[in-house]
Design a protein around this motif. Sequence first.
Motif, PDB file in Angstrom:
ATOM      1  N   ASN A  42       1.046  -1.095   0.120  1.00  0.00           N
ATOM      2  CA  ASN A  42      -0.093  -0.126  -0.302  1.00  0.00           C
ATOM      3  C   ASN A  42       1.060   1.368   0.104  1.00  0.00           C
ATOM      4  N   MET A  43       1.842   0.925   0.952  1.00  0.00           N
ATOM      5  CA  MET A  43       2.688   2.119   0.509  1.00  0.00           C
ATOM      6  C   MET A  43       3.309   2.810  -0.428  1.00  0.00           C
ATOM      7  N   GLY A  44       3.495   1.716  -1.750  1.00  0.00           N
ATOM      8  CA  GLY A  44       4.534   2.146  -2.413  1.00  0.00           C
ATOM      9  C   GLY A  44       3.728   1.427  -4.013  1.00  0.00           C
ATOM     10  N   LEU A  45       3.176   0.612  -3.856  1.00  0.00           N
ATOM     11  CA  LEU A  45       2.867  -0.032  -5.138  1.00  0.00           C
ATOM     12  C   LEU A  45       1.147  -0.051  -5.244  1.00  0.00           C
ATOM     13  N   ALA A  46       0.578   0.255  -4.753  1.00  0.00           N
ATOM     14  CA  ALA A  46      -1.187   0.501  -4.577  1.00  0.00           C
ATOM     15  C   ALA A  46      -0.676   1.943  -5.492  1.00  0.00           C
ATOM     16  N   ASN A  47       0.340   3.137  -4.718  1.00  0.00           N
ATOM     17  CA  ASN A  47       0.003   4.349  -5.528  1.00  0.00           C
ATOM     18  C   ASN A  47       1.220   4.300  -6.924  1.00  0.00           C
ATOM     19  N   GLU A  48       1.138   3.130  -7.548  1.00  0.00           N
ATOM     20  CA  GLU A  48       2.540   2.867  -8.766  1.00  0.00           C
ATOM     21  C   GLU A  48       3.284   3.920  -8.383  1.00  0.00           C
ATOM     22  N   MET A  49       3.760   3.977  -6.757  1.00  0.00           N
ATOM     23  CA  MET A  49       4.813   5.313  -6.625  1.00  0.00           C
ATOM     24  C   MET A  49       6.376   4.731  -6.923  1.00  0.00           C
ATOM     25  N   PHE A  50       6.340   2.810  -6.249  1.00  0.00           N
ATOM     26  CA  PHE A  50       7.802   2.153  -6.708  1.00  0.00           C
ATOM     27  C   PHE A  50       8.690   2.518  -8.269  1.00  0.00           C
ATOM     28  N   PRO A  51       7.617   2.500  -9.236  1.00  0.00           N
ATOM     29  CA  PRO A  51       7.808   2.078 -10.296  1.00  0.00           C
ATOM     30  C   PRO A  51       8.593   3.318 -11.238  1.00  0.00           C
ATOM     31  N   ILE A  52       7.822   4.033 -10.792  1.00  0.00           N
ATOM     32  CA  ILE A  52       7.848   5.516 -11.048  1.00  0.00           C
ATOM     33  C   ILE A  52       9.523   5.567 -10.202  1.00  0.00           C
ATOM     34  N   LEU A  53      10.173   5.600  -9.822  1.00  0.00           N
ATOM     35  CA  LEU A  53      11.007   5.508  -8.907  1.00  0.00           C
ATOM     36  C   LEU A  53      12.473   4.830  -9.448  1.00  0.00           C
ATOM     37  N   ILE A  54      12.099   3.493 -10.104  1.00  0.00           N
ATOM     38  CA  ILE A  54      12.608   3.426 -10.262  1.00  0.00           C
ATOM     39  C   ILE A  54      13.216   3.214 -12.019  1.00  0.00           C
ATOM     40  N   PHE A  55      12.156   4.139 -11.969  1.00  0.00           N
ATOM     41  CA  PHE A  55      12.242   4.776 -13.693  1.00  0.00           C
ATOM     42  C   PHE A  55      13.768   5.953 -14.041  1.00  0.00           C
ATOM     43  N   MET A  56      13.564   6.910 -11.726  1.00  0.00           N
ATOM     44  CA  MET A  56      14.368   7.633 -12.403  1.00  0.00           C
ATOM     45  C   MET A  56      15.863   6.797 -12.565  1.00  0.00           C
ATOM     46  N   GLY A  57      15.823   6.215 -11.499  1.00  0.00           N
ATOM     47  CA  GLY A  57      17.261   5.093 -11.511  1.00  0.00           C
ATOM     48  C   GLY A  57      17.735   4.603 -13.136  1.00  0.00           C
ATOM     49  N   VAL A  58      16.626   4.174 -13.853  1.00  0.00           N
ATOM     50  CA  VAL A  58      16.590   3.417 -14.768  1.00  0.00           C
ATOM     51  C   VAL A  58      17.319   5.068 -16.024  1.00  0.00           C
ATOM     52  N   GLY A  59      16.394   5.813 -15.793  1.00  0.00           N
ATOM     53  CA  GLY A  59      17.796   7.018 -16.595  1.00  0.00           C
ATOM     54  C   GLY A  59      18.259   7.824 -16.054  1.00  0.00           C
ATOM     55  N   ALA A  60      18.854   7.162 -14.773  1.00  0.00           N
ATOM     56  CA  ALA A  60      20.163   7.996 -14.535  1.00  0.00           C
ATOM     57  C   ALA A  60      20.982   6.903 -15.244  1.00  0.00           C
ATOM     58  N   MET A  61      20.641   5.956 -15.732  1.00  0.00           N
ATOM     59  CA  MET A  61      21.574   4.784 -15.582  1.00  0.00           C
ATOM     60  C   MET A  61      21.919   4.782 -17.436  1.00  0.00           C
ATOM     61  N   THR A  62      20.913   4.758 -18.266  1.00  0.00           N
ATOM     62  CA  THR A  62      20.790   5.216 -19.442  1.00  0.00           C
ATOM     63  C   THR A  62      21.872   5.880 -19.853  1.00  0.00           C
ATOM     64  N   ASP A  63      22.160   5.372 -21.422  1.00  0.00           N
ATOM     65  CA  ASP A  63      23.205   6.926 -22.545  1.00  0.00           C
ATOM     66  C   ASP A  63      22.135   6.740 -22.983  1.00  0.00           C
ATOM     67  N   PHE A  64      22.150   8.046 -23.782  1.00  0.00           N
ATOM     68  CA  PHE A  64      21.862   8.167 -25.633  1.00  0.00           C
ATOM     69  C   PHE A  64      22.475   8.319 -26.476  1.00  0.00           C
ATOM     70  N   GLY A  65      23.832   8.133 -26.184  1.00  0.00           N
ATOM     71  CA  GLY A  65      24.627   8.689 -27.371  1.00  0.00           C
ATOM     72  C   GLY A  65      24.529   8.175 -28.324  1.00  0.00           C
TER      73      GLY A  65
END
Lengths: 75, 441
Positions: free
Chosen positions: B137-160
């Motif tokens: 209920n803290m982070g999945l029911a309100n879709e919070m965790f996937p969004i946070l993961i996405f931030m991390g994935v963004g920081a790991m991605t190189d668009f070069g």
Amino acid sequence: MENLVFEGFKFMALGMGTVFSFLILMIGAMNLQSYIIHKFFPDPAPLSGAGKAENKNAKIAAITAAVMHHNNAKS
Amino acid sequence: MKFLTIKFLLLALLAFAAFASPEAEPVHEAASSHKDETYKAQSMGEMIQGFAKSTGIYAILYPDPNELSSHGEQMSDFHKSWGRVLMILVTFLLFYLAIAKGYEPLLLLPIAFGGLLANIPVANIAGVHGFLGVIYNMGLANEMFPILIFMGVGAMTDFGPLLSNPKTALLGGAAQFGIFGTLVGAVALSQYTNIFDFTLQQASAISIIGGADGPTSIFIATKLAPELLGAIAVASYSYMALVPIIQPPIMRALTTQKERKIKMVTRRHVSRLEKLVFPIMVLSLAIMILPASTPLIGAFMFGNFLKESGVVERLNDTLQNSLINIVTIFLGLGVGSKLAADQFLVVDTLAILILGLLAFSAGTASGVIMAKIMNLFPGEKINPLIGSAGVSAVPMAARVSNKVGIEFDRSNMLLMHAMGPNVAGVIGSAVAAGVMISIFG
């Protein structure tokens, strides 16, 4: 009951259409961006490299001058 | 002075007791009737019998008819007893796959352990007040965790790689056909068979597995069909782990020997400014065209922008490491709570596993076919093997393209070329997810 499969095909048309138009726009924007950046803001990397070399020369000149001065002062 | 303090304390205590008592009363009554039963003077034999009835073995052999699922619904006896044992065995199988076979252990292990905990009788860990339920209920029911993961994935991605060859983004778009093709498959399945009955929402949530993007799948599943979350997440991560097994046969079947040996020209240099402008540019496009996709794309580009800015190394480091690790633990456990027998051991799960595989294969195939179509046009030729990388699954899918390419020509390095469609696939699936959100509002 309405035909769900037909609904599914409508979703597919809308979804793939959106994905492709978004990406095509993105490709266009990327090309435009690369054109603008290369034309007006060329990569400073080679310039800075040259700058560094100049800097180095200036430093060497300064050091040489200092050493010369030092040596002259000694004698 | 001392007396005053004591008096004050007493007063406070009384006030508290007076305050608390009206609320506490009903609970107290309910508890006291329960206590009357257990606190009766018991003989040793009775006590042992009572204890025996509270053991897990008893709960599995003689399921409590009044027990409700974590949603407060009735469960069948099978789901309360042997179903749980079966699910615990399934989590053991997931442990084996994660540890011995190395299938996405970072997520599969927390998910599987969460599943193990969720299937414990009596303790009700996945219930609203159990810790798994709290995490959910803290982070999945309100879709919070996937969004946070996405931030991390963004920081790991190189668009070069994408910026140096923009047209490969089309491959990442074509691979999303896996999503919508499977959507049609899922609704056809519920239309023409009596076994399955998926709503359009459920069908969409299942088909997003084809996007091969874990956080996006979880995001959409919790939004559109939370009851299917466990199966969708497990299918999504298992197939992502199976990319090196699923993709190569499809890639080989769809390409000719000559096509596999196509060499792509060396990529041009991408300046830092281009990389810095790119996240803002994509986000602006998303704002104008599909604001429904901006939660995902916005978080993704936020992470990437921090990375490319180069001035917030500490934040970038936190996003890439600490934050994504912490969230992964919670996300895994929260998803695991949906592996409870009453939600996972249903026929729908079987359909989800099959449809997910179908979605993955269709995405791979359409990426390869798209590359072949692009080769019909004049201009620089594309090796169709990088088309399969259009299903996101960063960076696994790109590595697979590279590996298959090397099999046929040792000197053909496709990894960097394949990273282009690979990261475009992430954007593509986020857009596809945005379309689904905008349809269902």
